[in-house]
Design a protein around this motif. Structure first.
Motif, mmCIF file in Angstrom:
data_model
loop_
_atom_site.group_PDB
_atom_site.id
_atom_site.type_symbol
_atom_site.label_atom_id
_atom_site.label_comp_id
_atom_site.label_asym_id
_atom_site.label_seq_id
_atom_site.Cartn_x
_atom_site.Cartn_y
_atom_site.Cartn_z
ATOM 1 N N ARG A 1 1.103 -0.823 0.187
ATOM 2 C CA ARG A 1 0.065 -0.074 -0.164
ATOM 3 C C ARG A 1 0.510 1.149 0.254
ATOM 4 N NH1 ARG A 1 -5.100 1.861 2.305
ATOM 5 N NH2 ARG A 1 -4.610 3.898 1.503
ATOM 6 N N LEU A 2 2.101 1.506 1.056
ATOM 7 C CA LEU A 2 2.664 1.954 0.842
ATOM 8 C C LEU A 2 3.561 2.970 -0.398
ATOM 9 C CD1 LEU A 2 5.317 1.919 4.069
ATOM 10 C CD2 LEU A 2 2.951 3.642 3.259
ATOM 11 N N ILE A 3 3.903 1.113 -0.825
ATOM 12 C CA ILE A 3 4.497 1.773 -2.485
ATOM 13 C C ILE A 3 3.587 2.745 -3.354
ATOM 14 C CG2 ILE A 3 5.597 0.448 -4.839
ATOM 15 C CD1 ILE A 3 6.845 -1.778 -2.576
ATOM 16 N N SER A 4 1.888 1.845 -3.250
ATOM 17 C CA SER A 4 1.637 1.799 -4.342
ATOM 18 C C SER A 4 0.777 3.915 -4.426
ATOM 19 C CB SER A 4 0.422 1.490 -4.344
ATOM 20 O OG SER A 4 -0.564 1.644 -3.769
ATOM 21 N N GLU A 5 1.343 4.218 -2.937
ATOM 22 C CA GLU A 5 0.802 4.933 -2.327
ATOM 23 C C GLU A 5 1.814 6.778 -2.482
ATOM 24 O OE1 GLU A 5 -2.786 7.020 -1.389
ATOM 25 O OE2 GLU A 5 -3.059 4.638 -1.630
ATOM 26 N N LEU A 6 2.753 6.189 -2.194
ATOM 27 C CA LEU A 6 4.468 6.635 -3.019
ATOM 28 C C LEU A 6 4.069 6.857 -4.559
ATOM 29 C CD1 LEU A 6 6.814 7.476 -2.667
ATOM 30 C CD2 LEU A 6 8.017 5.764 -3.011
ATOM 31 N N ARG A 7 3.714 5.881 -5.165
ATOM 32 C CA ARG A 7 3.712 5.715 -6.748
ATOM 33 C C ARG A 7 2.908 6.532 -7.049
ATOM 34 N NH1 ARG A 7 3.200 1.053 -9.895
ATOM 35 N NH2 ARG A 7 4.888 2.106 -11.525
ATOM 36 N N VAL B 1 10.825 3.057 8.432
ATOM 37 C CA VAL B 1 9.448 4.198 8.804
ATOM 38 C C VAL B 1 9.161 2.953 9.517
ATOM 39 C CG1 VAL B 1 8.038 4.528 7.116
ATOM 40 C CG2 VAL B 1 10.133 5.027 6.104
ATOM 41 N N LEU B 2 7.987 4.165 10.075
ATOM 42 C CA LEU B 2 6.850 3.584 11.225
ATOM 43 C C LEU B 2 5.717 3.705 10.364
ATOM 44 C CD1 LEU B 2 6.375 2.296 13.783
ATOM 45 C CD2 LEU B 2 6.364 4.375 14.888
ATOM 46 N N ASN B 3 5.199 2.588 10.165
ATOM 47 C CA ASN B 3 3.402 2.693 9.783
ATOM 48 C C ASN B 3 2.693 2.840 10.599
ATOM 49 O OD1 ASN B 3 1.701 3.007 7.912
ATOM 50 N ND2 ASN B 3 1.984 1.203 7.105
ATOM 51 N N ASP B 4 2.221 3.827 11.256
ATOM 52 C CA ASP B 4 1.239 4.405 12.304
ATOM 53 C C ASP B 4 0.282 4.574 11.611
ATOM 54 O OD1 ASP B 4 2.537 6.010 12.839
ATOM 55 O OD2 ASP B 4 2.332 6.181 14.711
ATOM 56 N N SER B 5 0.270 5.775 10.708
ATOM 57 C CA SER B 5 -0.062 6.603 10.274
ATOM 58 C C SER B 5 0.095 6.384 8.381
ATOM 59 C CB SER B 5 -0.653 8.213 10.302
ATOM 60 O OG SER B 5 -0.576 9.199 8.887
ATOM 61 N N LEU C 1 8.536 8.876 3.197
ATOM 62 C CA LEU C 1 9.676 7.750 2.086
ATOM 63 C C LEU C 1 9.614 8.463 1.313
ATOM 64 C CD1 LEU C 1 6.888 4.085 1.072
ATOM 65 C CD2 LEU C 1 9.468 4.440 1.665
ATOM 66 N N ALA C 2 8.515 9.403 0.982
ATOM 67 C CA ALA C 2 8.578 10.706 -0.328
ATOM 68 C C ALA C 2 9.791 11.306 -0.353
ATOM 69 C CB ALA C 2 7.309 11.231 -0.881
ATOM 70 N N ALA C 3 9.555 11.562 1.164
ATOM 71 C CA ALA C 3 11.814 12.717 1.588
ATOM 72 C C ALA C 3 13.030 11.155 1.512
ATOM 73 C CB ALA C 3 11.391 12.371 3.257
ATOM 74 N N ILE C 4 12.429 10.194 1.782
ATOM 75 C CA ILE C 4 13.620 9.553 1.483
ATOM 76 C C ILE C 4 14.211 9.629 -0.368
ATOM 77 C CG2 ILE C 4 14.269 6.441 1.158
ATOM 78 C CD1 ILE C 4 12.944 6.573 3.833
ATOM 79 N N VAL C 5 12.397 9.639 -1.088
ATOM 80 C CA VAL C 5 13.429 9.139 -2.460
ATOM 81 C C VAL C 5 13.977 10.495 -3.030
ATOM 82 C CG1 VAL C 5 12.302 8.805 -4.812
ATOM 83 C CG2 VAL C 5 11.826 7.393 -3.103
ATOM 84 N N GLN C 6 13.390 11.986 -2.292
ATOM 85 C CA GLN C 6 14.200 13.141 -2.747
ATOM 86 C C GLN C 6 15.397 13.186 -2.029
ATOM 87 O OE1 GLN C 6 10.569 15.194 -0.930
ATOM 88 N NE2 GLN C 6 9.450 15.009 -3.101
ATOM 89 N N ALA C 7 15.818 12.830 -1.196
ATOM 90 C CA ALA C 7 16.811 13.532 -0.707
ATOM 91 C C ALA C 7 18.182 12.181 -1.010
ATOM 92 C CB ALA C 7 16.737 12.772 1.071
ATOM 93 N N GLU C 8 17.902 11.187 -2.162
ATOM 94 C CA GLU C 8 18.743 9.843 -1.932
ATOM 95 C C GLU C 8 18.931 10.157 -3.577
ATOM 96 O OE1 GLU C 8 20.172 7.322 -1.233
ATOM 97 O OE2 GLU C 8 19.715 8.129 0.911
ATOM 98 N N ARG C 9 17.592 10.810 -4.198
ATOM 99 C CA ARG C 9 17.676 12.101 -5.942
ATOM 100 C C ARG C 9 19.159 12.654 -5.894
ATOM 101 N NH1 ARG C 9 11.831 11.317 -8.408
ATOM 102 N NH2 ARG C 9 11.882 9.012 -9.047
ATOM 103 N N LEU C 10 19.087 13.512 -4.310
ATOM 104 C CA LEU C 10 20.288 14.227 -5.020
ATOM 105 C C LEU C 10 21.620 13.788 -4.273
ATOM 106 C CD1 LEU C 10 17.574 17.070 -2.555
ATOM 107 C CD2 LEU C 10 18.201 16.772 -4.927
ATOM 108 N N ARG C 11 22.074 12.842 -3.978
ATOM 109 C CA ARG C 11 22.854 13.051 -3.596
ATOM 110 C C ARG C 11 24.159 12.997 -4.823
ATOM 111 N NH1 ARG C 11 24.366 9.734 0.838
ATOM 112 N NH2 ARG C 11 22.548 8.180 2.001
ATOM 113 N N VAL C 12 25.765 13.328 -4.722
ATOM 114 C CA VAL C 12 26.017 14.070 -5.414
ATOM 115 C C VAL C 12 26.447 12.828 -6.599
ATOM 116 C CG1 VAL C 12 28.300 14.574 -5.832
ATOM 117 C CG2 VAL C 12 27.105 15.446 -3.452
ATOM 118 N N HIS C 13 26.920 11.644 -6.320
ATOM 119 C CA HIS C 13 27.533 10.353 -7.071
ATOM 120 C C HIS C 13 26.112 10.265 -7.580
ATOM 121 C CE1 HIS C 13 25.192 7.826 -4.462
ATOM 122 N NE2 HIS C 13 25.282 7.185 -4.972
ATOM 123 N N ARG C 14 24.663 10.278 -7.599
ATOM 124 C CA ARG C 14 23.760 10.446 -8.293
ATOM 125 C C ARG C 14 22.875 11.922 -9.394
ATOM 126 N NH1 ARG C 14 21.164 7.185 -3.561
ATOM 127 N NH2 ARG C 14 21.887 5.123 -3.782
#
Ligand code: 5GP
Length: 217
Positions: A19-25, A165-169, A177-190
């Motif tokens: 569910r988390l992945i489908s909401e993230l997408r 990631v705690l899935n209580d809400s 999860l979205a914040a993780i993706v955004q931060a990982e995309r900003l890594r210099v090597h990427r």
């Protein structure tokens, strides 16, 4: 082109990874999803090629022998695997690919693809996990018990992950999860900023005073 990466979303059964992945997408539609193969039976409503590639034991074994999985694992008496070709092509094209795997699979992915990003989805409690599995109603009581026993072991693996990631809400967990993706995309090597750097260097070159020119200011 930005370099792609694997976003491995893992954690115990019933914690809500799918569910988390489908909401993230929905929020980030450029994220691709890796459809796994499995030898378990389809649940009502599950579609071959969308939720899983449902395979016979023989077919799965053939894929293992032909080395067509990035990883595979046995979980509660069934086998699950990540098809390799899709992952290779998606990464080559610079995509972010989300995967829903249990903890053995996550560890294997880390070994083969060290730059994969591993996210552990934590349930608020074992009791809540039980409620979710019972509410889902897709497993018999005995299978639920098996999954809960497995969950207790899986929770120990959190230390091997990059993020938790705690899935209580749902809303807060998808935001994390979205914040993780955004931060990982900003890594210099990427990031590929070579064109920008080249144009800044060219501009800086033009700003240099011409050799031999007398400064009249
Ligand atoms: P379910 O039967 O509930 O769909 O999935 C059972 C478990 O298998 C879940 O924890 C899910 O994350 C995991 N799983 C699904 N696909 C894969 C896969 O390709 N590889 C591995 N290792 N686990 C998977």
């Amino acid at each position: 082109m930005r370099r792609g990466f694997l976003l491995v979303v893992s954690g115990p059964s019933g914690v809500g990874k799918n569910r988390l992945i489908s909401e993230l997408r929905k929020r980030m539609p450029d994220i691709l999803y890796s459809v796994s193969a499995t030898t378990r039976q389809p649940r009502p409503g599950e579609v071959h090629g969308v939720d899983y590639y449902f395979m016979s034991d023989e077919e799965f074994t053939r894929w293992v022998e032909e080395d067509r999985f990035l990883e595979w694992a046995e979980y509660c008496g069934r086998r699950y695997g990540t098809p390799l070709l899709f992952i290779e092509e998606a990464l080559a094209q610079g995509h972010t690919v989300a995967l829903d795997v249990e903890t053995q699979g996550a560890v294997r992915i880390r070994q083969r693809v060290p730059e994969a990003v591993l996210v552990f989805v934590m349930p608020p409690s074992l009791a809540e996990l039980r409620h979710r599995l019972e509410r889902r109603g897709t497993e018999a009581d005995e299978a639920i018990l098996k999954r809960l026993q497995s969950a207790a072991e899986e929770l120990e693996k959190v230390k091997d992950y990059d993020y938790v990631v705690l899935n209580d809400s749902l809303e807060a967990a998808v935001g994390a999860l979205a914040a993780i993706v955004q931060a990982e995309r900003l890594r210099v090597h990427r990031s590929d900023y070579s064109d920008l750097l080249a144009s800044i260097h060219a501009e800086a070159e033009r700003l240099k005073p011409c050799p031999g020119r007398i400064n009249s200011d």
